[in-house]
Write a protein that holds these residues in place. Structure first.
Motif, mmCIF file in Angstrom:
data_model
loop_
_atom_site.group_PDB
_atom_site.id
_atom_site.type_symbol
_atom_site.label_atom_id
_atom_site.label_comp_id
_atom_site.label_asym_id
_atom_site.label_seq_id
_atom_site.Cartn_x
_atom_site.Cartn_y
_atom_site.Cartn_z
ATOM 1 N N ILE A 391 0.882 -1.189 -0.007
ATOM 2 C CA ILE A 391 0.129 -0.083 -0.055
ATOM 3 C C ILE A 391 0.801 1.260 -0.056
ATOM 4 C CG2 ILE A 391 -1.732 1.339 1.236
ATOM 5 C CD1 ILE A 391 -2.614 -1.397 2.356
ATOM 6 N N ALA A 392 1.069 1.898 -1.142
ATOM 7 C CA ALA A 392 1.872 3.222 -1.328
ATOM 8 C C ALA A 392 0.932 4.400 -0.590
ATOM 9 C CB ALA A 392 2.013 3.372 -2.671
ATOM 10 N N THR A 393 1.875 5.291 0.243
ATOM 11 C CA THR A 393 0.834 6.184 1.040
ATOM 12 C C THR A 393 1.978 7.547 1.016
ATOM 13 O OG1 THR A 393 -0.347 6.920 3.019
ATOM 14 C CG2 THR A 393 1.666 5.550 3.341
ATOM 15 N N GLN A 394 1.654 8.462 1.527
ATOM 16 C CA GLN A 394 2.544 9.783 1.628
ATOM 17 C C GLN A 394 2.217 10.354 2.797
ATOM 18 O OE1 GLN A 394 0.756 10.976 -2.126
ATOM 19 N NE2 GLN A 394 0.587 12.896 -1.221
ATOM 20 N N VAL A 395 3.461 10.723 3.438
ATOM 21 C CA VAL A 395 3.305 11.476 4.914
ATOM 22 C C VAL A 395 3.057 13.016 4.528
ATOM 23 C CG1 VAL A 395 4.739 12.249 7.005
ATOM 24 C CG2 VAL A 395 5.313 10.138 5.732
ATOM 25 N N SER A 396 1.702 13.415 5.408
ATOM 26 C CA SER A 396 1.172 14.767 5.118
ATOM 27 C C SER A 396 2.248 15.666 5.530
ATOM 28 C CB SER A 396 -0.058 14.674 6.050
ATOM 29 O OG SER A 396 0.180 14.590 7.227
ATOM 30 N N GLU A 397 1.774 16.941 4.971
ATOM 31 C CA GLU A 397 2.467 18.339 5.375
ATOM 32 C C GLU A 397 4.179 18.094 5.283
ATOM 33 O OE1 GLU A 397 1.211 19.258 9.393
ATOM 34 O OE2 GLU A 397 -0.827 19.355 8.494
ATOM 35 N N ASN A 398 4.461 17.446 4.198
ATOM 36 C CA ASN A 398 5.829 17.301 4.039
ATOM 37 C C ASN A 398 6.269 17.320 2.257
ATOM 38 O OD1 ASN A 398 8.864 16.682 3.867
ATOM 39 N ND2 ASN A 398 8.604 15.506 5.760
ATOM 40 N N PRO A 399 6.617 18.364 2.005
ATOM 41 C CA PRO A 399 6.965 18.383 0.329
ATOM 42 C C PRO A 399 7.939 17.838 -0.232
ATOM 43 C CG PRO A 399 7.520 20.513 1.682
ATOM 44 C CD PRO A 399 6.993 19.771 2.569
ATOM 45 N N ARG A 400 8.773 17.187 0.808
ATOM 46 C CA ARG A 400 9.789 16.391 0.184
ATOM 47 C C ARG A 400 9.363 14.953 -0.149
ATOM 48 N NH1 ARG A 400 14.458 15.013 3.951
ATOM 49 N NH2 ARG A 400 15.066 13.674 2.014
ATOM 50 N N VAL A 401 8.029 14.744 0.374
ATOM 51 C CA VAL A 401 7.471 13.313 0.188
ATOM 52 C C VAL A 401 7.011 12.823 -1.352
ATOM 53 C CG1 VAL A 401 5.522 11.779 0.773
ATOM 54 C CG2 VAL A 401 6.877 12.988 2.607
ATOM 55 N N MET A 402 7.417 11.714 -2.147
ATOM 56 C CA MET A 402 6.951 11.401 -3.060
ATOM 57 C C MET A 402 5.503 10.991 -2.985
ATOM 58 S SD MET A 402 8.744 8.023 -5.099
ATOM 59 C CE MET A 402 10.283 8.911 -4.927
ATOM 60 N N ALA A 403 4.809 11.320 -4.074
ATOM 61 C CA ALA A 403 3.350 10.809 -4.198
ATOM 62 C C ALA A 403 3.297 9.537 -4.339
ATOM 63 C CB ALA A 403 2.728 11.756 -5.447
ATOM 64 N N ALA A 404 1.960 9.144 -3.490
ATOM 65 C CA ALA A 404 1.742 7.764 -3.667
ATOM 66 C C ALA A 404 1.432 7.019 -4.993
ATOM 67 C CB ALA A 404 0.509 7.412 -2.687
ATOM 68 N N GLU A 405 1.126 7.996 -5.912
ATOM 69 C CA GLU A 405 0.838 7.407 -7.250
ATOM 70 C C GLU A 405 2.274 7.181 -7.935
ATOM 71 O OE1 GLU A 405 -2.743 9.916 -6.108
ATOM 72 O OE2 GLU A 405 -0.525 10.167 -5.836
ATOM 73 N N ALA A 406 3.177 8.065 -7.690
ATOM 74 C CA ALA A 406 4.583 7.673 -8.308
ATOM 75 C C ALA A 406 5.320 6.469 -7.714
ATOM 76 C CB ALA A 406 5.337 8.894 -7.864
ATOM 77 N N ILE A 407 4.952 5.905 -6.571
ATOM 78 C CA ILE A 407 5.436 4.810 -6.018
ATOM 79 C C ILE A 407 4.671 3.682 -6.759
ATOM 80 C CG2 ILE A 407 5.698 3.153 -3.947
ATOM 81 C CD1 ILE A 407 5.677 5.844 -2.387
ATOM 82 N N GLN A 408 3.390 3.691 -6.969
ATOM 83 C CA GLN A 408 2.664 2.633 -7.590
ATOM 84 C C GLN A 408 2.975 2.606 -9.127
ATOM 85 O OE1 GLN A 408 -1.495 3.527 -8.619
ATOM 86 N NE2 GLN A 408 -2.087 1.457 -7.878
ATOM 87 N N ASP A 409 3.236 3.563 -9.688
ATOM 88 C CA ASP A 409 3.718 3.802 -11.100
ATOM 89 C C ASP A 409 5.008 3.032 -11.366
ATOM 90 O OD1 ASP A 409 1.490 4.989 -11.810
ATOM 91 O OD2 ASP A 409 2.330 6.942 -12.044
ATOM 92 N N ALA A 410 5.903 3.460 -10.386
ATOM 93 C CA ALA A 410 7.315 2.759 -10.665
ATOM 94 C C ALA A 410 7.376 1.195 -10.142
ATOM 95 C CB ALA A 410 8.281 3.548 -9.670
ATOM 96 N N TRP A 411 6.384 0.768 -9.298
ATOM 97 C CA TRP A 411 6.635 -0.407 -8.435
ATOM 98 C C TRP A 411 5.657 -1.384 -9.485
ATOM 99 C CZ3 TRP A 411 7.356 0.023 -2.654
ATOM 100 C CH2 TRP A 411 9.003 0.662 -2.320
#
Length: 458
Positions: A391-411
């Motif tokens: 399950i790809a997710t993303q930590v809120s309120e942190n602009p350095r975090v990769m979008a969950a969609e980007a993890i899904q696309d790559a993996w």
């Protein structure tokens, strides 16, 4: 100034840890601002006996081991680490206790005039990390700590902590991390880390890639530094420099299990030039923690070289009672829920190996969030070999975090089953709802995600 106002003040400054342009901005690091800031505060770092710790992997855990041993030896010990999991107070501790809200407010109030003055100087605005560094040094000095264990924030040469005059230095294993800042090879990255090595100050050195090890030995020789080196089994018989001591592994670690058969600790033996330790126990799991603990013993050997008394029983007690959250931390048993801040390919490989070797489970569900500057493909390749579901997710309120969609696309081509749930709390709830009592849920990829998970589980 109250605690909330103090935090708001700090957070108004640049936070490179959360910046989406982290790599480029990190190139602007220098020691001019922090040096000027500390000078205006009376150079509190010069009143500290510092153990300075750098490295790519395990430096926080190693720092925690060293600090715990010194506390159990009867020394008043400060510990400065980053980042924090839940509260910024975790960054600055004395004898294991985080700095109080009242002291955060008091010390920010105390150092604020110096921050304001330096921020208008030719060296530019003081950073978030520099403020915490100055706060920690001032707090530790005012509280008359016997030792201050200081973890490098990033690199070594230009890190804000690299103004100290340590009594011992420690370098944990080097990896190919932050390559846009520190260099693209082991030699280049090691050269940045090696700048914490100071003239005549003993160095505790963890197992290293040969290219990195060569750099550290060269710098140590140039600066008249003795090395206490951690030796792995396969390296014990290799020739080493004349002035290099050893703190090497004698046996593999053995798991300690509770009555339910769940691993809760590991035991191992270590022998150094001056002593031997049988059945040392640490509550942190994984071979990498075994290496970190042995590196901490090498650091203690360095302090003994300097004439400090550290009883043998304090090493046993310090290791057994060390507290370091978010590192293969089990927080539920049914289903099995494990938190770990693995954020590089090497640390993810260590995590997955430990999960497979130490725990029994039917199916594994990984909840993952990553920062934009991480090697997404390499980490995904490792996760895909252990996770049944991601399950790809993303930590809120942190602009350095990769979008969950980007993890899904790559993996999507690597992981058999991967979905997205951008909200971490909802991702955890989804995993708990779908898991059977014998499944494993692993929450990983970022210490920020681990912090949110700790809050979720209270």
């Amino acid at each position: 100034m109250n605690y909330e106002a103090a935090l708001a003040y700090i957070e108004a400054f640049i936070d490179y840890e959360r910046s989406p342009d982290f790599s480029r901005q990190a190139r602007l690091y220098n020691l001019n601002r922090i040096s000027l800031l500390l000078k205006r505060l009376g150079n509190p770092h010069d009143r500290l006996r510092v153990i300075h710790i750098a490295g790519s992997k395990g430096k926080g855990s190693t720092a925690a081991f060293v600090a715990s041993v010194l506390t159990h030896a009867g020394y008043k010990t400060g510990l400065f680490t980053s980042p924090h999991l839940i509260t910024p107070r975790e960054r600055c501790r004395i004898d294991g206790e985080p700095i109080s809200e009242a002291d955060v407010a008091f010390y920010i109030d105390k150092i604020k005039p110096a921050i304001e003055t330096v921020s208008t100087s030719e060296f530019g605005r003081v950073s978030f990390f520099e403020i915490y560094t100055a706060l920690a040094f001032t707090y530790f000095a005012d509280k008359a700590t016997d030792f201050a264990v200081i973890e490098v924030g990033l690199g070594g040469r230009l890190d804000a902590t690299n103004v100290v005059k340590p009594v011992a230095t420690v370098i944990t294993p080097i990896g190919l991390e932050h390559i846009t800042i520190l260099g693209e090879t082991y030699t280049e990255i090691a050269a940045e880390k090696a700048e914490i090595i100071k003239e005549g100050c003993p160095l505790a050195l963890a197992p290293q890639h040969p290219d990195a090890r060569a750099v550290f030995e060269r710098v140590a020789n140039e600066r008249n530094v003795s090395i206490v080196e951690v030796k792995t089994d396969e390296a014990i018989h290799k020739p080493i420099s004349r002035d290099v001591g050893q703190a090497h592994r004698l046996s593999t670690s053995q798991l300690v299990q509770n009555t339910d058969g769940l691993p809760i600790a590991q035991q191992f033996d270590v022998e150094t030039d001056s002593d031997s330790y049988s059945q040392l126990t640490i509550p942190l799991l994984g071979h990498h923690q075994f290496v970190n603990a042995t590196t901490a013993i090498a650091a203690i050997e360095c302090l003994k070289q300097k004439g400090y008394t550290i009883p043998k029983n304090s090493i046993y007690a310090g290791f057994k009672n060390v507290q370091w959250h978010g590192r293969i931390q089990r927080i539920m048993s049914s289903p099995l829920v494990v938190l770990d801040g693995a954020h590089s390919a090497a640390s993810m490989a260590a995590l997955c190996l430990t999960l497979r070797e130490s725990f029994r489970y039917t199916r594994s569900i990984f909840i993952v969030s990553l920062m934009k500057d991480k090697n997404l493909k390499a980490i995904g390749d490792i996760v895909s070999k252990t996770a049944d579901t991601v399950i790809a997710t993303q930590v809120s309120e942190n602009p350095r975090v990769m979008a969950a969609e980007a993890i899904q696309d790559a993996w999507s081509g690597m992981c058999e089953k991967i979905t997205i749930c951008p909200n971490p709390e909802k991702a955890i709830a989804r995993a708990l709802a779908s898991a059977s009592p014998t499944d494993l849920i692993c929450i990983t990829g970022s210490l920020y995600l681990v912090g949110q998970a700790l809050e979720f589980f209270k």
